[in-house]
Design a protein around this motif. Structure first.
Motif, PDB file in Angstrom:
ATOM      1  N   SER A  83      -5.858   7.443   3.011  1.00  0.00           N
ATOM      2  CA  SER A  83      -5.356   7.223   4.370  1.00  0.00           C
ATOM      3  C   SER A  83      -6.309   6.353   5.172  1.00  0.00           C
ATOM      4  N   TYR A  84      -7.590   6.574   4.985  1.00  0.00           N
ATOM      5  CA  TYR A  84      -8.580   5.778   5.724  1.00  0.00           C
ATOM      6  C   TYR A  84      -8.584   4.334   5.232  1.00  0.00           C
ATOM      7  N   LYS A  85      -8.459   4.154   3.926  1.00  0.00           N
ATOM      8  CA  LYS A  85      -8.389   2.811   3.361  1.00  0.00           C
ATOM      9  C   LYS A  85      -7.181   2.077   3.928  1.00  0.00           C
TER      10      LYS A  85
ATOM     11  N   SER B  84     -19.300   2.187   2.582  1.00  0.00           N
ATOM     12  CA  SER B  84     -20.049   3.430   2.774  1.00  0.00           C
ATOM     13  C   SER B  84     -19.203   4.449   3.529  1.00  0.00           C
ATOM     14  N   ALA B  85     -18.465   3.988   4.545  1.00  0.00           N
ATOM     15  CA  ALA B  85     -17.590   4.880   5.308  1.00  0.00           C
ATOM     16  C   ALA B  85     -16.440   5.394   4.446  1.00  0.00           C
ATOM     17  N   LEU B  86     -15.929   4.557   3.559  1.00  0.00           N
ATOM     18  CA  LEU B  86     -14.899   5.020   2.622  1.00  0.00           C
ATOM     19  C   LEU B  86     -15.446   6.126   1.731  1.00  0.00           C
ATOM     20  N   GLY B  87     -16.740   6.008   1.385  1.00  0.00           N
ATOM     21  CA  GLY B  87     -17.377   7.080   0.627  1.00  0.00           C
ATOM     22  C   GLY B  87     -17.408   8.374   1.430  1.00  0.00           C
ATOM     23  N   ALA B  88     -17.647   8.251   2.732  1.00  0.00           N
ATOM     24  CA  ALA B  88     -17.660   9.429   3.595  1.00  0.00           C
ATOM     25  C   ALA B  88     -16.267  10.062   3.666  1.00  0.00           C
TER      26      ALA B  88
ATOM     27  N   GLY C 124       0.794  -1.235   0.000  1.00  0.00           N
ATOM     28  CA  GLY C 124       0.000   0.000   0.000  1.00  0.00           C
ATOM     29  C   GLY C 124       0.819   1.274   0.000  1.00  0.00           C
ATOM     30  N   SER C 125       1.859   1.340   0.810  1.00  0.00           N
ATOM     31  CA  SER C 125       2.674   2.559   0.878  1.00  0.00           C
ATOM     32  C   SER C 125       3.401   2.804  -0.446  1.00  0.00           C
TER      33      SER C 125
ATOM     34  N   SER D 145      -7.575   7.624  13.651  1.00  0.00           N
ATOM     35  CA  SER D 145      -6.142   7.521  13.347  1.00  0.00           C
ATOM     36  C   SER D 145      -5.766   8.333  12.114  1.00  0.00           C
ATOM     37  N   VAL D 146      -6.770   8.911  11.452  1.00  0.00           N
ATOM     38  CA  VAL D 146      -6.545   9.732  10.248  1.00  0.00           C
ATOM     39  C   VAL D 146      -6.797  11.190  10.607  1.00  0.00           C
TER      40      VAL D 146
END
Length: 271
Positions: free
Chosen positions: A167-169, A152-156, A116-117, A198-199
Motif C-alpha cells: 500500500s505504501y509503495k 529505507s522507508a519502504l523497509g519500515a 499496480g492495482s 494515506s496508508v
C-alpha cells in the motif's frame, strides 16, 4: 650653580634617559612578541580550520557509511543475505514475478498507476507472488538521495506488514504524491511520513515513524540497491518471471497498461 652640581645634573639626566630608552625598548620587544604570537595563533587556527574542513570533506556521507555497514538491520518479512529477498504473496502461488523499480522513476510511477492495482489483485488471488528489488540509481543520475530514503522507508513499511509495504509503495507512486524526477522530495522524511498518512496501517504508527526518522533500514536499503546492481537489470521498471523478461509481445518494453500486462503475464505463467 657650581660646576659639580651641573655635572651631577647632567649625569642624572643621562641616566634617566638611558632608563627610559631601556624601558621603551623592552615595551617594543614585548609588543613585537605579542604580534608574532597572535599571528602564529591565527596561522595555526587557519591551518586547523583548513585541516578540519579537509577532514570533514573526506568523511563518508551517511549513505556511504550505510553502504559499507557490516551490521545490517533488516525489516521483518524478509529473507536472504541482509534481508534483501522480499517476496510478497501466498505461499501456494507457484510462480514469482520479479519487479525491479526505483522510487524516483517516472516510468515506474506510470506503470504503478496503470497496472499496480492489477498486480495487487493477482497477488491477493494467489496467481503469483511478487519479488521486489529496489534500485537507487536515479539518485546518481539526477542527484539527490530520495531513492535511497524512500527505499529505507519502504523497509519500515515492510517491517509493519507485507500489506502495508504494498500500500505504501502504491502511495509513493501515486499521481498525488509522486514528484517529478528532478524534484528530490523523497529525500525529506517529513514528506515520506506525509505520504504514509494515506496508508491506514502506517498513519500514526509510532514505530514506523521512528524507523523512518532514525534511518533504521538505511543500511538494508543500500544492500538492496547493491542486489539490484548485481542483478544485471539496467532500467526500471523491469519485470521478469522464471528468469525471462515479461514484456509486450514483439518488443523489449514492459507492459504499461492493464491489458498489455494481462496478456504478457498470462504468457509468462504458461512458460
Amino acid at each position: 650653580m657650581s660646576a659639580r652640581n651641573n655635572q651631577a645634573n647632567k649625569a642624572a639626566a643621562r641616566e634617566r634617559l638611558r632608563i627610559e630608552r631601556e624601558q621603551q625598548a623592552k615595551k617594543d620587544r614585548t609588543r613585537r612578541q605579542l604580534v608574532v604570537g597572535v599571528s602564529a595563533v591565527a596561522v595555526l587556527a587557519a591551518a586547523g580550520g583548513i585541516g578540519y574542513a579537509v577532514v570533514q570533506s573526506n568523511k563518508p556521507s551517511a549513505w556511504e557509511s550505510a553502504a559499507k555497514a557490516t551490521s545490517v538491520t533488516a525489516p521483518k518479512n524478509t529473507t536472504g543475505t541482509n534481508g534483501t529477498t522480499v517476496v510478497v504473496g501466498k505461499p501456494s502461488a507457484k510462480k514469482t514475478l520479479e519487479l525491479y523499480e526505483d522510487s524516483r522513476c517516472p516510468v515506474c510511477a506510470t506503470f504503478e498507476q496503470s497496472v499496480g492495482s492489477t498486480v495487487e489483485k493477482d497477488v491477493e488471488a494467489g496467481k503469483y507472488k511478487i519479488k521486489y528489488v529496489g534500485a537507487t540509481f536515479i539518485d546518481n543520475a539526477a542527484t539527490g538521495e530520495g531513492s535511497k530514503n524512500a527505499l529505507s522507508a519502504l523497509g519500515a513499511a515492510l517491517d509493519v506488514s507485507p500489506e502495508a509495504f504494498l500500500s505504501y509503495k502504491s502511495a509513493l507512486y501515486s499521481a498525488k504524491f509522486h514528484p517529478e524526477e528532478n524534484d528530490d522530495k523523497f529525500a525529506k522524511d517529513s514528506y515520506l511520513l506525509e505520504v504514509a498518512d494515506s496508508v491506514p496501517a502506517l498513519k500514526g504508527n509510532a514505530a514506523f515513524q521512528k524507523n523512518v526518522e532514525n534511518g533504521t533500514f538505511d543500511a538494508w536499503a543500500m544492500k538492496m540497491s547493491k542486489a539490484f546492481d548485481d542483478s544485471g537489470v539496467t532500467g526500471t521498471p523491469t519485470l521478469r518471471m522464471d528468469g525471462k523478461p515479461v514484456t509486450v509481445a514483439g518488443s523489449d518494453n514492459p507492459p504499461m497498461t492493464a491489458t498489455e500486462f494481462d496478456t504478457a503475464i498470462d504468457t509468462a505463467l504458461k512458460g
